[in-house]
Enzyme design. Structure first.
Site, PDB file in Angstrom:
ATOM      1  CG  ASP A 186       6.796  -0.631  -5.055  1.00 54.37           C
ATOM      2  OD1 ASP A 186       7.883  -1.123  -5.404  1.00 54.37           O
ATOM      3  OD2 ASP A 186       6.423   0.498  -5.409  1.00 54.37           O
TER       4      ASP A 186
ATOM      5  CB  ALA B 161       5.224   8.712  -8.761  1.00 56.27           C
TER       6      ALA B 161
END
Length: 510
Positions: free
Chosen positions: A285, A131
């Site tokens: 999320d 990420a």
């Protein structure tokens, strides 16, 4: 402090990248865009071939890690960037090339202060996920437990700090123009983004969030949270239980494994409502890549970098709003908006209720697959503009997560109606929180707290007003207007009067 010229240079460089992806077209055409911003956009477009279809997510990925995180935050603000841009930015999933394992190995050993072979029996050198802020490797502990190791990318703190400083500078310049852009409070958006980022840059905070969420979700047996390995967790390294399940994004595999898709969808909705409404602490999320189905049918969430909090009063308002929309009680929903201060008092409450009805009635009772989210959002944003509603960041994060959960649930079960699943839960929670038993319990608690504080209150009153001593009480003094000392002649007059009074008092005493 960074000079304005540096901020402008960074913004121009980023604007060129955005222009190449057509991501500035909507901002340029928006009548609410300030003229200086339009001029900056025109400069960015010089010599650039603008594509027909804007590619917002691709543009933010091209700018870099900080922009990816900002894009994810802006995906929660369709009122600020537009519904089309917000929808495209939702594609950002942090998929960027991983850092070489040699660098990651050094980072783990430096952070945990031990050689890798004294911490883990084995670590897979190939990252299973990379990420913008961190990457993850699979490993096995010395006692044979499979775990996931999340490691911050080297230098990411400095890179994020530089970018956020420029975001803050740009937001302040934009908000200073006033008008519609000031109502949307871009500075507050960036401040919220900074809070998210600071949490994600300290993996101990993420570990603590996972631990807290696990405690709260003990009441929801169908939803699980990975256990944290605290002995192998620091600010830059997070070690947690390995999850061996199927991602919810792989619908065909879920069906082949025999999972009940309707049960998974309902469990996800209930788990989110329990987090958001009952506990006031929710995973913000919950996209498909962060959710897994285990063999026993339980859902498991990962990645606790972005968490939301809502205080009890806001949760009560939110639950009443949801229940009012489900049942069509738009008058009560409007009243809550005025009680909470979300709508300025100079507006008409009945008119606001009618505006809510225009948005709510067309979708009430429909399955999710038949609801146009775009039309609903357009209607809601028109209401916020018409009634001068300022942005509420904590509620925007909640709304964004609710839309995300709804999207995942619809993928699992296209016929699910989130409102129907939410209705009984919200109704029961409201009864528990606002029913007569809850009212009586709250009154008793408040009165007992007051009784406990009474002795301290008496002591403070006595300290402020002590009992009279041997001297007789003074006579009452008349009210006298005090002359300001701003002007020179006033100051001289006051000084002269003070001198006369002082001399007279001295003569009387002697």
């Amino acid at each position: 402090m960074t000079r304005p010229a540096t901020h402008i240079w960074r913004l121009l460089r980023w604007a060129r990248i955005l222009a190449r992806h057509g991501a500035l077209r909507g901002l340029e055409r928006d009548p609410n865009t300030p003229a200086p911003v339009r001029r900056l956009i025109k400069i960015a477009h010089i010599g650039v071939r603008v594509p027909t279809t804007p590619r917002y997510a691709d543009a933010f990925q091209a700018i870099g890690p900080a922009a990816i995180k900002l894009g994810q935050a802006l995906a929660t603000r369709p009122d600020l960037v537009g519904e089309e841009a917000a929808h495209d930015l939702a594609r950002l999933q942090d998929a960027i090339p991983p850092v070489p394992f040699a660098t990651i190995r050094e980072a783990i050993e430096r952070s945990l202060e031990k050689p890798l072979d004294q911490l883990f029996a084995s670590v897979e050198p190939e990252a299973i996920g990379a990420a913008s802020i961190a990457q993850v490797h699979r490993a096995v502990t010395l006692d044979g437990r499979p775990v996931a190791i999340k490691v911050l990318r080297p230098g990411i703190e400095d890179e994020m700090a530089r970018a956020i400083e420029t975001y803050e500078w740009a937001a302040a310049q934009a908000e200073a123009f006033g008008g519609e852009i000031a109502r949307l409070r871009p500075r507050l958006t960036i401040a919220t983004f900074r809070q998210w980022t600071l949490r994600e840059l300290d993996l101990r905070r993420e570990a603590a969030s996972a631990s807290e969420l696990a405690e709260h979700m003990a009441a929801e047996p169908g939803f699980a949270v990975p256990a944290i390995d605290w002995t192998r967790t620091t600010r830059r390294v997070l070690t947690l239980e390995w999850i061996d399940g199927i991602k919810l994004s792989k619908r065909a595999e879920l069906i082949a494994a025999g999972h009940d898709m309707r049960a998974l969808a309902s469990c996800l909705v209930r788990a989110f409502l329990r987090q958001a409404i009952e506990d006031g602490f929710f995973h913000a999320d919950l996209h498909q890549g962060n959710l897994f189905a285990l063999r026993d049918g339980r859902l498991v969430a990962i990645d606790f970098g972005i968490m939301g909090r809502v205080n009890r009063q806001a949760r009560l308002w939110l639950a009443e709003i949801l229940h009012g929309l489900i049942t069509g009680n738009y008058d009560r929903v409007a009243a809550i908006h005025f009680e909470a201060g979300y709508v300025p008092a100079h507006h008409n409450q009945a008119e606001f209720a009618t505006a809510l009805r225009a948005v709510g009635e067309p979708i009430r009772g429909l399955p999710v697959k038949d609801i146009s989210i775009g039309q609903m959002l357009d209607g809601l944003f028109a209401i916020t503009r018409d009634f001068d509603m300022e942005t509420q960041p904590h509620l925007l994060l909640l709304q964004k997560t609710m839309v995300m959960v709804e999207g995942v649930a619809t993928t699992l079960d296209p016929d699910i109606n989130m409102w129907e699943v939410a209705g009984p839960f919200v109704k029961e929670w409201l009864r528990d929180e606002l029913g007569p038993e809850a009212w009586l319990a709250e009154r008793l608690r408040a009165n007992l707290d007051t009784l406990v504080r009474l002795p301290d209150l008496v002591r403070r009153i006595e300290a402020r007003y002590p009992p009279p001593g041997a001297a007789p009480p003074p006579p009452p003094l008349p009210q006298v207007e005090i002359v300001g000392t701003g002007g020179g002649w006033r100051y001289a007059a006051v000084a002269l009067i003070s001198a006369i009074v002082g001399a007279a008092a001295s003569w009387l005493l002697h």
